[in-house]
Design a protein around this motif. Structure first.
Motif, short mmCIF file in Angstrom:
data_model
loop_
_atom_site.label_atom_id
_atom_site.label_comp_id
_atom_site.label_asym_id
_atom_site.label_seq_id
_atom_site.Cartn_x
_atom_site.Cartn_y
_atom_site.Cartn_z
N PHE A 123 -51.01 38.84 -32.46
CA PHE A 123 -52.26 39.37 -33.02
C PHE A 123 -53.30 38.27 -33.28
N ARG A 124 -52.86 37.02 -33.22
CA ARG A 124 -53.75 35.86 -33.40
C ARG A 124 -54.57 35.99 -34.69
N THR A 125 -53.90 36.48 -35.73
CA THR A 125 -54.57 36.80 -37.00
C THR A 125 -55.32 35.63 -37.59
N GLU A 126 -54.79 34.41 -37.45
CA GLU A 126 -55.43 33.25 -38.06
C GLU A 126 -56.84 33.00 -37.50
N ILE A 127 -57.09 33.51 -36.29
CA ILE A 127 -58.42 33.39 -35.68
C ILE A 127 -59.12 34.75 -35.61
N SER A 128 -58.41 35.74 -35.07
CA SER A 128 -59.03 37.06 -34.84
C SER A 128 -59.23 37.86 -36.12
N GLY A 129 -58.39 37.61 -37.13
CA GLY A 129 -58.45 38.40 -38.36
C GLY A 129 -57.84 39.79 -38.20
N ILE A 130 -57.25 40.03 -37.03
CA ILE A 130 -56.66 41.36 -36.73
C ILE A 130 -55.19 41.38 -37.15
N ARG A 131 -54.80 42.47 -37.81
CA ARG A 131 -53.43 42.66 -38.26
C ARG A 131 -52.85 43.92 -37.63
N PRO A 132 -51.53 44.03 -37.59
CA PRO A 132 -50.89 45.21 -36.97
C PRO A 132 -51.45 46.53 -37.49
N GLY A 133 -51.69 46.61 -38.79
CA GLY A 133 -52.20 47.85 -39.38
C GLY A 133 -53.58 48.24 -38.87
N ASP A 134 -54.36 47.24 -38.44
CA ASP A 134 -55.71 47.52 -37.94
C ASP A 134 -55.70 48.30 -36.63
N LEU A 135 -54.63 48.12 -35.85
CA LEU A 135 -54.58 48.74 -34.52
C LEU A 135 -53.82 50.06 -34.49
N ARG A 136 -53.20 50.42 -35.61
CA ARG A 136 -52.43 51.67 -35.64
C ARG A 136 -53.32 52.88 -35.41
N LYS A 137 -54.50 52.85 -36.00
CA LYS A 137 -55.44 53.98 -35.83
C LYS A 137 -56.66 53.56 -35.03
#
Length: 262
Positions: A123-137
């Motif tokens: 998810f590259r969260t440290e850069i993208s800020g995207i987390r698994p929960g963000d993509l569920r919906k």
């Protein structure tokens, strides 16, 4: 004959009243040996005023990335920024995870998380800020792609390294309508592209991309960089187009006319 001291001739009651008036006089902030005000008290007061002034000026500092208009219409110029996630077995292939579009005022007109077609490995969260929960919906890629395509069609598109964003969206855009801050000559250093963070710090005096990136903030920064040099930028585009057109005309004139054989 000597001059008599007038105080000796005063009525005792009057002398007493004078002494009382003297004792009730207001105290002045003067030192014992000088007629000047107490410099320590004055400097203390000035120091407090300066401190208050510094605090007020700090409060008045406005972040240029905050829109000054509430207009959320789709303007003739828009800025876009995307955040990627990693797909493929190693997670080293980029796929669209979030896309943001702002208008010329910096107001968000589209901001969606995107569910990639392929399985997300990183998810590259440290850069993208995207987390698994963000993509569920999150929305389907095709739906987002179509929405963005309609939104940017026929408009000037601003961004930083837009080739990466357009590639992730599987879209193309007319070259004459692209304003890329990573390619604009005055923003280059020794002919090389500079990071958006670097450009924002130097030309906008704002600090961005500290840790997780915010596509809204990045899109606004790109738009401000464009607006800062809009007139000069647009003039250079027109001049380049004029030069290309003149070159094309000269080339056509040099071509020998071939007369058809009867």
């Amino acid at each position: 004959m000597g001059i008599q001291n007038p105080s000796k001739n005063l009525n005792p009651n009057w002398a007493q009243l004078q002494e009382k008036l003297k004792s009730n006089e207001p105290k002045h902030y003067f030192s014992k040996h000088s007629s000047k005000p107490d410099t320590e008290s004055e400097s203390s007061l000035l120091g407090k005023r300066k401190q208050r002034s510094d605090e007020d000026s700090h409060v008045l500092e406005v972040n240029p990335l905050i829109p000054t208009s509430s207009d959320c219409s789709v303007t003739d110029v828009v800025a876009m920024d995307c955040e990627m996630v990693g797909v493929s077995p190693m997670g080293n292939k980029s796929a669209l995870g979030r896309v943001t579009v702002v208008n010329k005022w910096g107001n968000v007109i589209y901001d969606e998380y995107v569910r990639p077609v392929d399985y997300v490995v990183d998810f590259r969260t440290e850069i993208s800020g995207i987390r698994p929960g963000d993509l569920r919906k999150a929305k389907n890629f095709n739906a987002v792609q179509k929405k963005v395509a309609d939104m940017i069609h026929g408009r000037i598109l601003v961004g930083h390294a837009l080739r990466n964003d357009l590639k992730a969206l599987l879209l193309s855009h007319s070259k004459k309508d692209i304003r890329d801050t990573s390619e604009y000559a005055p923003y280059l250093k020794e002919g090389r592209s500079r990071s958006l963070k670097n450009l924002a710090a130097e030309f906008l005096s704002v600090d961005i991309q500290n840790g997780e990136h915010c596509p809204i903030e990045d899109a606004r920064a790109a738009m401000l960089l464009y607006q800062k040099n809009r007139k000069q930028w647009e003039r250079s585009i027109k001049d380049f187009s004029r030069i290309k057109e003149n070159q094309k005309k000269r080339k056509n004139k040099k071509k020998p006319k071939v007369t058809p054989k009867l």
